[in-house]
Design a protein around this motif. Structure first.
Motif, PDB file in Angstrom:
ATOM      1  N   GLN A 199      50.244 -23.212 -55.723  1.00 47.81           N
ATOM      2  CA  GLN A 199      51.203 -22.127 -55.461  1.00 47.81           C
ATOM      3  C   GLN A 199      50.525 -20.799 -55.138  1.00 47.81           C
ATOM      4  OE1 GLN A 199      54.576 -22.081 -58.416  1.00 47.81           O
ATOM      5  NE2 GLN A 199      53.394 -23.746 -59.321  1.00 47.81           N
ATOM      6  N   ILE A 200      49.239 -20.641 -55.517  1.00 45.05           N
ATOM      7  CA  ILE A 200      48.552 -19.381 -55.243  1.00 45.05           C
ATOM      8  C   ILE A 200      47.668 -19.489 -54.000  1.00 45.05           C
ATOM      9  CG2 ILE A 200      48.570 -18.724 -57.679  1.00 45.05           C
ATOM     10  CD1 ILE A 200      45.580 -19.395 -57.794  1.00 45.05           C
ATOM     11  N   ALA A 201      47.657 -20.669 -53.366  1.00 42.82           N
ATOM     12  CA  ALA A 201      46.814 -20.898 -52.197  1.00 42.82           C
ATOM     13  C   ALA A 201      47.511 -20.449 -50.914  1.00 42.82           C
ATOM     14  CB  ALA A 201      46.457 -22.380 -52.093  1.00 42.82           C
ATOM     15  N   THR A 202      46.702 -20.165 -49.902  1.00 44.96           N
ATOM     16  CA  THR A 202      47.255 -19.876 -48.569  1.00 44.96           C
ATOM     17  C   THR A 202      47.410 -21.155 -47.753  1.00 44.96           C
ATOM     18  OG1 THR A 202      45.033 -19.452 -47.680  1.00 44.96           O
ATOM     19  CG2 THR A 202      46.277 -17.552 -48.515  1.00 44.96           C
ATOM     20  N   LYS A 203      46.666 -22.196 -48.132  1.00 46.66           N
ATOM     21  CA  LYS A 203      46.772 -23.482 -47.435  1.00 46.66           C
ATOM     22  C   LYS A 203      46.605 -24.602 -48.445  1.00 46.66           C
ATOM     23  CE  LYS A 203      45.287 -23.918 -43.290  1.00 46.66           C
ATOM     24  NZ  LYS A 203      44.333 -23.845 -42.143  1.00 46.66           N
ATOM     25  N   VAL A 204      47.467 -25.596 -48.366  1.00 45.72           N
ATOM     26  CA  VAL A 204      47.414 -26.732 -49.291  1.00 45.72           C
ATOM     27  C   VAL A 204      47.213 -28.010 -48.487  1.00 45.72           C
ATOM     28  CG1 VAL A 204      48.613 -28.015 -51.099  1.00 45.72           C
ATOM     29  CG2 VAL A 204      48.976 -25.539 -50.881  1.00 45.72           C
ATOM     30  N   ILE A 205      46.170 -28.749 -48.850  1.00 45.69           N
ATOM     31  CA  ILE A 205      45.827 -30.003 -48.192  1.00 45.69           C
ATOM     32  C   ILE A 205      46.115 -31.148 -49.155  1.00 45.69           C
ATOM     33  CG2 ILE A 205      44.013 -31.288 -47.004  1.00 45.69           C
ATOM     34  CD1 ILE A 205      44.606 -28.504 -45.793  1.00 45.69           C
ATOM     35  N   LYS A 206      46.844 -32.155 -48.697  1.00 41.04           N
ATOM     36  CA  LYS A 206      47.058 -33.346 -49.509  1.00 41.04           C
ATOM     37  C   LYS A 206      46.329 -34.516 -48.856  1.00 41.04           C
ATOM     38  CE  LYS A 206      51.453 -31.936 -51.565  1.00 41.04           C
ATOM     39  NZ  LYS A 206      52.888 -32.258 -51.783  1.00 41.04           N
ATOM     40  N   MET A 207      45.549 -35.227 -49.695  1.00 40.36           N
ATOM     41  CA  MET A 207      44.762 -36.350 -49.196  1.00 40.36           C
ATOM     42  C   MET A 207      45.179 -37.656 -49.862  1.00 40.36           C
ATOM     43  SD  MET A 207      40.875 -34.849 -48.728  1.00 40.36           S
ATOM     44  CE  MET A 207      40.431 -36.311 -47.762  1.00 40.36           C
ATOM     45  N   SER A 208      45.018 -38.733 -49.126  1.00 32.48           N
ATOM     46  CA  SER A 208      45.274 -40.067 -49.652  1.00 32.48           C
ATOM     47  C   SER A 208      44.452 -41.062 -48.852  1.00 32.48           C
ATOM     48  CB  SER A 208      46.771 -40.418 -49.531  1.00 32.48           C
ATOM     49  OG  SER A 208      47.019 -41.721 -50.030  1.00 32.48           O
ATOM     50  N   SER A 209      43.741 -41.933 -49.551  1.00 31.11           N
ATOM     51  CA  SER A 209      42.963 -42.994 -48.919  1.00 31.11           C
ATOM     52  C   SER A 209      42.023 -42.478 -47.832  1.00 31.11           C
ATOM     53  CB  SER A 209      43.910 -44.052 -48.327  1.00 31.11           C
ATOM     54  OG  SER A 209      44.726 -44.608 -49.334  1.00 31.11           O
ATOM     55  N   GLY A 210      41.368 -41.358 -48.123  1.00 31.54           N
ATOM     56  CA  GLY A 210      40.372 -40.835 -47.202  1.00 31.54           C
ATOM     57  C   GLY A 210      40.922 -40.089 -45.999  1.00 31.54           C
ATOM     58  N   ARG A 211      42.202 -39.797 -46.013  1.00 35.05           N
ATOM     59  CA  ARG A 211      42.823 -39.083 -44.894  1.00 35.05           C
ATOM     60  C   ARG A 211      43.585 -37.853 -45.393  1.00 35.05           C
ATOM     61  NH1 ARG A 211      43.379 -42.056 -40.105  1.00 35.05           N
ATOM     62  NH2 ARG A 211      42.837 -44.292 -40.273  1.00 35.05           N
ATOM     63  N   ILE A 212      43.715 -36.871 -44.520  1.00 32.54           N
ATOM     64  CA  ILE A 212      44.619 -35.752 -44.790  1.00 32.54           C
ATOM     65  C   ILE A 212      46.016 -36.180 -44.344  1.00 32.54           C
ATOM     66  CG2 ILE A 212      45.256 -33.405 -44.105  1.00 32.54           C
ATOM     67  CD1 ILE A 212      42.302 -32.742 -43.911  1.00 32.54           C
TER      68      ILE A 212
END
Length: 230
Positions: free
Chosen positions: A200-213
């Protein structure tokens, strides 16, 4: 700017080839606060290690302002990490024979930073400067490792679960101080965490799963650290 294109990192497991990173691409602008989320085994820590130059990818490019670190010789890469980056790991990596002040000063000396008093106080270690690592709690050791990284005044700060050993109150203190210094010094933060609240305090949030974004979210209005709930 950090620009990552088509990163691949694989491991051999018996007869099977496993992909820790599978064609990962990402752009991070200067001064961003990026949080990377994902379950264990999603590739987020490997991604952090590769883009910071700690590990080499099988293929793909990692550009810092058009400066391709994948083409650097080991000596050049070491100088790049020394001059441009700092790291906060889950493990503390404090030198056991040096006290708190000396451990932090190691980071400061790499950048000729003579002003560590504010950093020591900012992470809540005032009064503990002369203690050796074994005389500190786990949380205090983590704060010392955070202070050592910040004392380098990096362009890019890479964090792997930096608040994992800290309680909620101390975590918020550290995150508040990180945000304060980032605003002052304009460095970029890229943080791996299991704590989705920190996103919530980030400017960009990346979600990863199984080696991928699998998802990238830009947050135009990050919340204040005081608003976080664990």
């Amino acid at each position: 700017m950090l620009k990552v294109e088509n990163l691949i990192k694989s491991y051999q497991d018996g007869n099977e080839l496993l992909y820790a990173l599978n064609s990962v691409s990402l752009t991070v602008e200067h001064g961003e606060f990026v949080v990377i989320l994902g379950p264990s085994g999603s590739g987020k820590s490997t991604f952090l290690n590769v883009i910071s130059g700690l590990e080499s990818p099988d293929s793909g490019s990692i550009l810092y302002d058009d400066y391709e670190i994948g083409k650097l010789q080991q000596k050049e890469l070491t100088l790049f990490r020394r001059d441009k980056t700092a790291f906060i790991f889950q493990a503390y990596y404090l030198l056991p024979f040096l006290n708190v002040e000396a451990n932090i000063k190691m980071g400061a000396d790499l950048k000729g930073n003579q002003h560590i008093r504010e950093i020591i106080d900012g992470v809540g270690l005032g009064g503990l400067e002369q203690r050796l690592p074994h005389e500190l709690s786990g949380g205090q050791q983590q704060r010392a490792s955070i202070a050592r990284a910040l004392a380098k005044k990096p362009d890019f700060l890479f964090c792997d679960e930096p608040t994992g050993a800290l309680d909620e109150e101390t975590s918020k203190q550290i995150l508040t101080y990180l945000k304060k210094l980032q605003k002052q010094l304009k460095f970029t933060i890229i943080m791996v965490t299991h704590n989705s609240s920190i996103a919530q305090i980030a400017t960009k949030v990346i979600k990863m799963s199984s080696g991928r974004i699998v998802e990238v979210t830009n947050n135009a209005h990050p919340c204040d650290v005081s608003e976080l709930t664990w």
